[in-house]
Every structure is written in C-alpha cells, then in structure tokens.
Write a protein that holds these residues in place. Structure first.
Motif, PDB file in Angstrom:
ATOM      1  N   ALA A 191      22.256  35.031   8.780  1.00 27.99           N
ATOM      2  CA  ALA A 191      21.306  35.547   7.871  1.00 27.99           C
ATOM      3  C   ALA A 191      19.732  34.908   8.026  1.00 27.99           C
ATOM      4  O   ALA A 191      19.602  33.952   8.705  1.00 27.99           O
ATOM      5  CB  ALA A 191      21.764  35.031   6.253  1.00 27.99           C
ATOM      6  N   PHE A 226      16.320  34.162   5.619  1.00 28.36           N
ATOM      7  CA  PHE A 226      15.906  33.990   4.159  1.00 28.36           C
ATOM      8  C   PHE A 226      14.238  33.729   4.213  1.00 28.36           C
ATOM      9  O   PHE A 226      13.996  33.518   5.393  1.00 28.36           O
ATOM     10  CB  PHE A 226      16.644  32.723   3.449  1.00 28.36           C
ATOM     11  CG  PHE A 226      17.909  32.760   3.103  1.00 28.36           C
ATOM     12  CD1 PHE A 226      18.909  32.651   4.002  1.00 28.36           C
ATOM     13  CD2 PHE A 226      18.247  33.043   1.695  1.00 28.36           C
ATOM     14  CE1 PHE A 226      20.279  32.911   3.806  1.00 28.36           C
ATOM     15  CE2 PHE A 226      19.694  33.221   1.474  1.00 28.36           C
ATOM     16  CZ  PHE A 226      20.659  33.234   2.400  1.00 28.36           C
ATOM     17  N   GLU A 285      14.517  32.988  -0.627  1.00 31.76           N
ATOM     18  CA  GLU A 285      14.915  34.487  -0.891  1.00 31.76           C
ATOM     19  C   GLU A 285      16.048  35.014   0.367  1.00 31.76           C
ATOM     20  O   GLU A 285      15.536  34.917   1.366  1.00 31.76           O
ATOM     21  CB  GLU A 285      14.018  35.376  -1.423  1.00 31.76           C
ATOM     22  CG  GLU A 285      13.363  34.988  -2.718  1.00 31.76           C
ATOM     23  CD  GLU A 285      12.229  35.934  -3.144  1.00 31.76           C
ATOM     24  OE1 GLU A 285      11.581  35.900  -4.129  1.00 31.76           O
ATOM     25  OE2 GLU A 285      11.993  36.923  -2.355  1.00 31.76           O
ATOM     26  N   PHE A 286      16.874  35.773  -0.251  1.00 37.21           N
ATOM     27  CA  PHE A 286      17.626  36.043   0.831  1.00 37.21           C
ATOM     28  C   PHE A 286      16.782  37.637   1.413  1.00 37.21           C
ATOM     29  O   PHE A 286      16.445  38.371   0.600  1.00 37.21           O
ATOM     30  CB  PHE A 286      19.030  36.901   0.323  1.00 37.21           C
ATOM     31  CG  PHE A 286      19.773  37.588   1.045  1.00 37.21           C
ATOM     32  CD1 PHE A 286      19.882  38.971   0.978  1.00 37.21           C
ATOM     33  CD2 PHE A 286      20.600  37.100   2.225  1.00 37.21           C
ATOM     34  CE1 PHE A 286      20.638  39.787   1.771  1.00 37.21           C
ATOM     35  CE2 PHE A 286      21.364  37.822   2.997  1.00 37.21           C
ATOM     36  CZ  PHE A 286      21.406  39.179   2.715  1.00 37.21           C
ATOM     37  N   ALA A 323      21.407  39.814   6.398  1.00 40.98           N
ATOM     38  CA  ALA A 323      22.500  38.949   6.962  1.00 40.98           C
ATOM     39  C   ALA A 323      23.467  39.770   7.809  1.00 40.98           C
ATOM     40  O   ALA A 323      23.369  41.228   7.805  1.00 40.98           O
ATOM     41  CB  ALA A 323      23.342  38.306   5.685  1.00 40.98           C
ATOM     42  N   VAL A 358      23.850  43.467   5.487  1.00 35.77           N
ATOM     43  CA  VAL A 358      23.308  43.446   4.367  1.00 35.77           C
ATOM     44  C   VAL A 358      21.843  43.195   4.037  1.00 35.77           C
ATOM     45  O   VAL A 358      21.352  42.337   4.719  1.00 35.77           O
ATOM     46  CB  VAL A 358      24.355  42.164   3.367  1.00 35.77           C
ATOM     47  CG1 VAL A 358      23.797  42.077   1.700  1.00 35.77           C
ATOM     48  CG2 VAL A 358      25.797  42.427   3.359  1.00 35.77           C
ATOM     49  N   TYR A 359      21.356  43.914   3.131  1.00 33.66           N
ATOM     50  CA  TYR A 359      19.917  43.558   3.271  1.00 33.66           C
ATOM     51  C   TYR A 359      19.548  43.425   1.535  1.00 33.66           C
ATOM     52  O   TYR A 359      20.121  44.216   0.655  1.00 33.66           O
ATOM     53  CB  TYR A 359      19.102  44.983   3.641  1.00 33.66           C
ATOM     54  CG  TYR A 359      19.275  45.149   4.944  1.00 33.66           C
ATOM     55  CD1 TYR A 359      20.320  45.782   5.568  1.00 33.66           C
ATOM     56  CD2 TYR A 359      18.397  44.572   6.022  1.00 33.66           C
ATOM     57  CE1 TYR A 359      20.560  46.237   6.988  1.00 33.66           C
ATOM     58  CE2 TYR A 359      18.769  44.822   7.401  1.00 33.66           C
ATOM     59  CZ  TYR A 359      19.612  45.487   7.900  1.00 33.66           C
ATOM     60  OH  TYR A 359      19.748  45.735   9.186  1.00 33.66           O
ATOM     61  N   ALA A 360      18.368  42.689   1.380  1.00 34.04           N
ATOM     62  CA  ALA A 360      17.752  42.869   0.244  1.00 34.04           C
ATOM     63  C   ALA A 360      16.969  44.154  -0.176  1.00 34.04           C
ATOM     64  O   ALA A 360      16.623  44.752   0.892  1.00 34.04           O
ATOM     65  CB  ALA A 360      16.497  41.427   0.018  1.00 34.04           C
ATOM     66  N   SER A 372      27.712  36.409   1.710  1.00 34.92           N
ATOM     67  CA  SER A 372      26.758  35.875   0.702  1.00 34.92           C
ATOM     68  C   SER A 372      25.290  36.121   0.729  1.00 34.92           C
ATOM     69  O   SER A 372      24.915  35.993   2.073  1.00 34.92           O
ATOM     70  CB  SER A 372      27.240  34.407   0.483  1.00 34.92           C
ATOM     71  OG  SER A 372      26.555  33.703  -0.473  1.00 34.92           O
ATOM     72  N   THR A 373      24.500  36.297  -0.477  1.00 35.32           N
ATOM     73  CA  THR A 373      23.155  36.140  -0.280  1.00 35.32           C
ATOM     74  C   THR A 373      22.430  34.928  -0.776  1.00 35.32           C
ATOM     75  O   THR A 373      21.277  34.721  -1.115  1.00 35.32           O
ATOM     76  CB  THR A 373      22.746  37.327  -1.095  1.00 35.32           C
ATOM     77  OG1 THR A 373      23.084  37.337  -2.365  1.00 35.32           O
ATOM     78  CG2 THR A 373      23.418  38.881  -0.520  1.00 35.32           C
ATOM     79  N   SER A 374      23.486  33.770  -1.260  1.00 29.74           N
ATOM     80  CA  SER A 374      23.017  32.625  -1.849  1.00 29.74           C
ATOM     81  C   SER A 374      22.697  31.499  -0.886  1.00 29.74           C
ATOM     82  O   SER A 374      23.713  31.285   0.064  1.00 29.74           O
ATOM     83  CB  SER A 374      23.989  32.017  -2.515  1.00 29.74           C
ATOM     84  OG  SER A 374      23.749  30.775  -3.412  1.00 29.74           O
TER      85      SER A 374
END
Length: 128
Positions: free
Chosen positions: A35, A37, A46-47, A50, A59-61, A109-111
């Motif tokens: 990922a 950040f 912040e994400f 990934a 996966v995108y913000a 996960s985005t965390s």
C-alpha cells in the motif's frame, strides 16, 4: 528482514505527473498486500492505494480515484504509484507499506496499523 525503499518523489506543478516506486526485498513476495499512504505536516497518515501481490486486486482512496494508479511487478518485487493530474493538496510524504506477507488477503485494509513494514518515505510537493 523486509526492507522497502521508495523513490520518485519531487517537485511538480499542479496538473503534472510523478511515478513513485517501492522496491521490496528480504523475502518472497507472492502473497500479501502493498500500500501507499501519505502524511502532510500536522495531519495523520492517510491511505492512498493498495494492491495485492496475488491477483493484483486494487483499492483506492476516493480522493485519488481516476488520477492515481497502483501497480506491481512481481518479478522485480516492486510496486508503483502513477500519480497524474496532481493537485497542491496531494503535497505530502508518501510511504510504502507491506502487510499480511505470506498470507491470503480477504479484505484489503486501509488502516496503517494493519501494515507491518514501512519505507522511509519520499516527499511529493505540488506547486500551484
């Protein structure tokens, strides 16, 4: 020991492009997730995006959808972040992270706490 080394940051005008690279080493990277950040001064990390090593699921913000593209080259154990249509608000230090290495990824996960390994970061500055 897993090592992640980012490169490709720099200064660019608004509307321009940059490509970040993250070279991973220290083990086999056939599963798990990588990922990106970002962290601006005074803000939380912040994400951004990934990608899974197996299958290349991405996966995108919301803030970068349609502008940024994450990809991986499994043969080189390298992950890329192509950043287009950059905005001044994209200015931040960008970090590469690796998580769930050696494990099947059910949900990306985005965390930040979900990621075990981090690079040193690369500065991206977008001028208006």
């Amino acid at each position: 020991q897993v090592q992640l080394v980012e490169s490709g940051g720099g200064l660019v005008q608004a509307g321009g492009s940059l490509r970040l690279s993250c070279a991973a080493s220290g083990r086999s990277f056939s599963s798990g997730v990588m990922a990106w950040f970002c962290q601006a001064p005074g803000k939380e990390r912040e994400f951004v995006a990934a990608i899974t090593w197996s299958g290349g699921r991405t996966v995108y913000a919301d803030s970068v959808k349609g502008r940024f593209t994450i990809s991986r080259d499994s043969a080189k154990s390298t992950v890329y972040l192509q950043m287009n249509s950059l905005k001044p608000e994209d200015t931040a230090v960008y970090y590469c992270a690796a998580g769930r290495l050696g494990n099947r990824v059910v949900r990306v996960s985005t965390s930040p706490p979900s990621y075990d390994y981090w690079g040193q970061g690369t500065q991206v500055t977008v001028s208006s």
